[in-house]
Scaffold this motif. Structure first.
Motif, mmCIF file in Angstrom:
data_model
loop_
_atom_site.group_PDB
_atom_site.id
_atom_site.type_symbol
_atom_site.label_atom_id
_atom_site.label_comp_id
_atom_site.label_asym_id
_atom_site.label_seq_id
_atom_site.Cartn_x
_atom_site.Cartn_y
_atom_site.Cartn_z
ATOM 1 N N GLN A 1 12.951 10.396 -8.222
ATOM 2 C CA GLN A 1 12.732 8.950 -8.350
ATOM 3 C C GLN A 1 13.978 8.165 -7.923
ATOM 4 O O GLN A 1 13.877 7.144 -7.243
ATOM 5 C CB GLN A 1 12.345 8.631 -9.806
ATOM 6 N N GLN A 2 15.146 8.665 -8.307
ATOM 7 C CA GLN A 2 16.396 7.985 -7.941
ATOM 8 C C GLN A 2 16.640 8.020 -6.428
ATOM 9 O O GLN A 2 17.235 7.106 -5.867
ATOM 10 C CB GLN A 2 17.575 8.630 -8.678
ATOM 11 N N GLU A 3 16.156 9.107 -5.769
ATOM 12 C CA GLU A 3 16.330 9.242 -4.319
ATOM 13 C C GLU A 3 15.201 8.559 -3.544
ATOM 14 O O GLU A 3 15.111 8.688 -2.327
ATOM 15 C CB GLU A 3 16.387 10.732 -3.948
ATOM 16 N N SER A 4 14.312 7.849 -4.270
ATOM 17 C CA SER A 4 13.209 7.071 -3.669
ATOM 18 C C SER A 4 12.202 7.933 -2.919
ATOM 19 O O SER A 4 11.656 7.508 -1.888
ATOM 20 C CB SER A 4 13.763 5.983 -2.737
ATOM 21 N N PHE A 5 11.944 9.146 -3.418
ATOM 22 C CA PHE A 5 10.870 9.958 -2.851
ATOM 23 C C PHE A 5 9.530 9.418 -3.343
ATOM 24 O O PHE A 5 9.425 8.880 -4.448
ATOM 25 C CB PHE A 5 11.028 11.432 -3.238
ATOM 26 N N LYS A 6 8.510 9.598 -2.517
ATOM 27 C CA LYS A 6 7.188 9.060 -2.853
ATOM 28 C C LYS A 6 6.524 9.854 -3.973
ATOM 29 O O LYS A 6 5.856 9.298 -4.846
ATOM 30 C CB LYS A 6 6.309 9.092 -1.594
ATOM 31 N N GLY A 7 6.691 11.167 -3.949
ATOM 32 C CA GLY A 7 6.011 12.000 -4.946
ATOM 33 C C GLY A 7 6.708 13.322 -5.171
ATOM 34 O O GLY A 7 7.687 13.674 -4.508
ATOM 35 N N PHE A 8 6.167 14.085 -6.132
ATOM 36 C CA PHE A 8 6.733 15.374 -6.539
ATOM 37 C C PHE A 8 5.564 16.340 -6.712
ATOM 38 O O PHE A 8 4.666 16.115 -7.522
ATOM 39 C CB PHE A 8 7.506 15.184 -7.847
ATOM 40 N N ILE A 9 5.554 17.401 -5.908
ATOM 41 C CA ILE A 9 4.517 18.437 -5.987
ATOM 42 C C ILE A 9 5.107 19.619 -6.735
ATOM 43 O O ILE A 9 6.105 20.200 -6.304
ATOM 44 C CB ILE A 9 4.046 18.849 -4.577
ATOM 45 N N LEU A 10 4.487 19.990 -7.854
ATOM 46 C CA LEU A 10 5.043 21.043 -8.714
ATOM 47 C C LEU A 10 3.925 21.781 -9.436
ATOM 48 O O LEU A 10 2.761 21.364 -9.385
ATOM 49 C CB LEU A 10 6.028 20.437 -9.715
ATOM 50 N N PRO A 11 4.219 22.892 -10.109
ATOM 51 C CA PRO A 11 3.177 23.650 -10.810
ATOM 52 C C PRO A 11 2.452 22.804 -11.855
ATOM 53 O O PRO A 11 3.052 21.950 -12.509
ATOM 54 C CB PRO A 11 3.957 24.791 -11.477
ATOM 55 N N ARG A 12 1.164 23.083 -12.013
ATOM 56 C CA ARG A 12 0.354 22.306 -12.962
ATOM 57 C C ARG A 12 0.896 22.398 -14.384
ATOM 58 O O ARG A 12 0.809 21.455 -15.163
ATOM 59 C CB ARG A 12 -1.103 22.798 -12.920
ATOM 60 N N GLN A 13 1.495 23.542 -14.747
ATOM 61 C CA GLN A 13 2.015 23.712 -16.110
ATOM 62 C C GLN A 13 3.158 22.748 -16.417
ATOM 63 O O GLN A 13 3.429 22.456 -17.576
ATOM 64 C CB GLN A 13 2.497 25.156 -16.333
ATOM 65 N N ASN A 14 3.862 22.273 -15.390
ATOM 66 C CA ASN A 14 5.017 21.395 -15.591
ATOM 67 C C ASN A 14 4.740 19.929 -15.287
ATOM 68 O O ASN A 14 5.624 19.091 -15.452
ATOM 69 C CB ASN A 14 6.183 21.836 -14.686
#
Length: 351
Positions: free
Chosen positions: A128-141
């Motif tokens: 978020q601080q680096e102004s990325f649009k989104g974060f793709i990560l494992p469903r558990q997290n």
């Protein structure tokens, strides 16, 4: 073709951005550079299997994967997913245009399924601080990451879902968590309650005074007097966590991998009760790959040392500075990390 994907490395309770550069050219060998540890080096075997099972092919050419900045040691298996996506994009099997908009993290199984990672919350804050649009990560997290405002969090279960997302043949569902609502809904939701204790008016009065002032406590009494029972219920009469404290506590437990898939935010004060055989490093934190110790996991909560005289002298000595400074600094030759350690110490012993 050169392609860049983005991930993160966790140091202390903060994260920093790692650029995963993948270049495919004529040749036959695979190379992993950028100071990777053994778990990262082994990722190419997992990536190759996962790509094949997902219906795509691993290029039979020279593949160079660089994890930049190259002077920082990269640890763990959470770089599998961004490496796999980078290889697929560099070989022209998926489009590379949107890769620069997303943080991608996750460990791959041989069948392409995605395993949970540690430190999802600090990584999401960094994205978020680096102004990325989104974060793709494992469903558990994903619920950990979803509490960060102005960041789109996507939880995925396998590599095929991520490939379909970048090919635009499938959409991923954004997970949303209302931070304040989550916080207020579960605040003070303790398993035990100080009100369960009947009698013992003197010790209850002493613990109430200690809780009001944040004082450390030692309980001395015969076995069966209720020392452990009272200590276990002490967090329930401490002031409720505020939102900043909850986020800080959640970050530490996220880095240590102690959050369950259902938890987005820690809303109760932690209670830690290590066994008296615990080592110095396990108590204050550290190790080859530094991790928070028990005193940091008890940050904003209670650390209970049952049977105090049974603890090794060195273990008790290493707590002097953290008790005074409310933080612990772990220094190594190449780097140093700092963990918060503001806790209430409660100890018990027999007369």
């Amino acid at each position: 073709m050169l392609v860049k994907t983005y991930g993160s490395a966790v140091y202390g309770v903060n994260a920093l951005t790692i650029t995963i550069e993948v270049n495919i050219s004529s040749g036959t060998k695979y190379y992993m550079v950028g100071l990777p540890d053994n778990a990262v080096k082994e990722s190419l075997q997992r990536v190759a299997s996962a790509i094949k099972v997902s219906g795509y092919h691993m290029p039979r050419q020279k593949i160079v994967v660089n994890l930049a900045p190259a002077d920082i040691k990269k640890e763990g298996s959470s770089y599998d997913l961004p490496i796999a996506i980078g290889i697929l994009a560099a070989s022209g099997q998926i489009p590379a245009e949107e890769l620069e908009d997303y943080f991608i993290m996750g460990e791959l199984s041989l069948d392409g399924s995605i395993q949970p990672i540690k430190g999802a919350l600090p990584i999401a804050i960094q994205a978020q601080q680096e102004s990325f649009k989104g974060f793709i990560l494992p469903r558990q997290n994903v619920r950990e990451a979803a509490i960060v405002n102005d960041l789109v969090a996507y939880g995925v279960e396998n590599l095929a879902q991520v490939i379909a997302f970048f090919n635009k043949t499938e959409t991923l569902e954004q997970v949303k968590v209302n931070t304040k609502e989550e916080f207020l809904k579960n605040i003070n939701n303790y398993e035990h309650d100080f009100a369960d204790v009947k009698g013992q008016e003197n010790i209850k009065r002493a613990l109430e005074i200690a809780a009001a002032g944040g004082h450390n406590v030692i309980l001395i009494g015969p076995p069966g007097a209720g020392k452990t029972m009272l200590a276990k219920r002490l967090p329930t009469i401490l002031p409720p966590l505020n939102l900043n404290e909850a986020l800080e506590t959640t970050k530490i437990h996220s880095v240590a991998g102690k959050l369950s898939a259902a938890d987005a935010l820690m809303t109760i004060r932690p209670y830690r009760s290590p066994h008296h055989t615990i080592s110095d490093v396990a108590l204050v934190g550290g190790g080859i790959n530094p991790q928070p110790g028990e005193i940091s996991l008890a940050h904003n909560g209670v650390l209970f040392l049952d049977e105090l005289p049974e603890f090794k002298r060195t273990v008790l000595e290493v707590m002097r500075q953290p008790l005074e400074d409310r933080k612990v600094a772990i220094a190594r030759a190449r780097f140093s990390v700092e963990y918060p350690a503001s806790f209430m110490l409660v100890a018990s012993m027999n007369p």
